[in-house]
Design a protein around this motif. Structure first.
Motif: not given
Length: 164
Positions: A140-163
């Motif tokens: 209601e008050n925020h865009s979901t674009s803040f998921v980008g702020d989680l990239a540093q944490a999520v990127n500690t798990v290596p990507a093995t596939a991409t969209c």
């Protein structure tokens, strides 16, 4: 034998420390803990670096809160918080896969909007996978674009596939 007296400077300082402890302890107990269910693979050792790298706030004004389950985190207020779980089952390929770029790198997410208005973001191409739920009270008050702020944490798990 005369009674021994201690210097006055010591007693007030001791009393001040004791008083501060009495004031701070109840305040710490007032911080809300958010109930969460751990993911199936929450004990995966790869979740530990994810949890340690999470930001203290999301969207500029959603503070991180304590949770009661392993490999989980939350931001916001109980009943209206963004929640994260590490160790969910990795999703397969999907047309709902979106790449989110940020200063900490790109993360591919499977993005699904629920009928109740809750947004579910699940990392794609990473094992263990991370799931983020964003309730309608937050959007209601925020865009979901803040998921980008989680990239540093999520990127500690290596990507093995991409969209694709």
């Amino acid at each position: 034998m005369p009674r021994r007296r201690f210097p006055l400077t010591r007693a007030p300082r001791t009393r001040a420390v004791a008083l501060a402890a009495l004031v701070v302890a109840p305040l710490a107990a007032c911080a809300p803990t958010i109930g969460e269910t751990p993911a199936e693979d929450a004990a995966d050792p790869a979740c530990a670096p994810v949890m340690l790298a999470l930001p203290d706030t999301l969207a500029g004004d959603l503070p991180q809160r304590d949770t009661n389950a392993q490999a989980t985190s939350a931001w916001g207020d109980p009943g209206a918080a963004v929640t994260l779980r590490c160790g969910v089952t990795p999703p397969g390929p999907s047309a709902d896969c979106q790449r989110v770029e940020s200063g900490a790198g790109a993360v591919d997410w499977i993005v699904v909007a629920g009928k109740d208005g809750t947004w579910r973001f699940t990392t794609y191409g990473r094992e263990p996978a991370v799931e983020v739920l964003v309730p309608p009270s937050v959007t209601e008050n925020h865009s979901t674009s803040f998921v980008g702020d989680l990239a540093q944490a999520v990127n500690t798990v290596p990507a093995t596939a991409t969209c694709t």
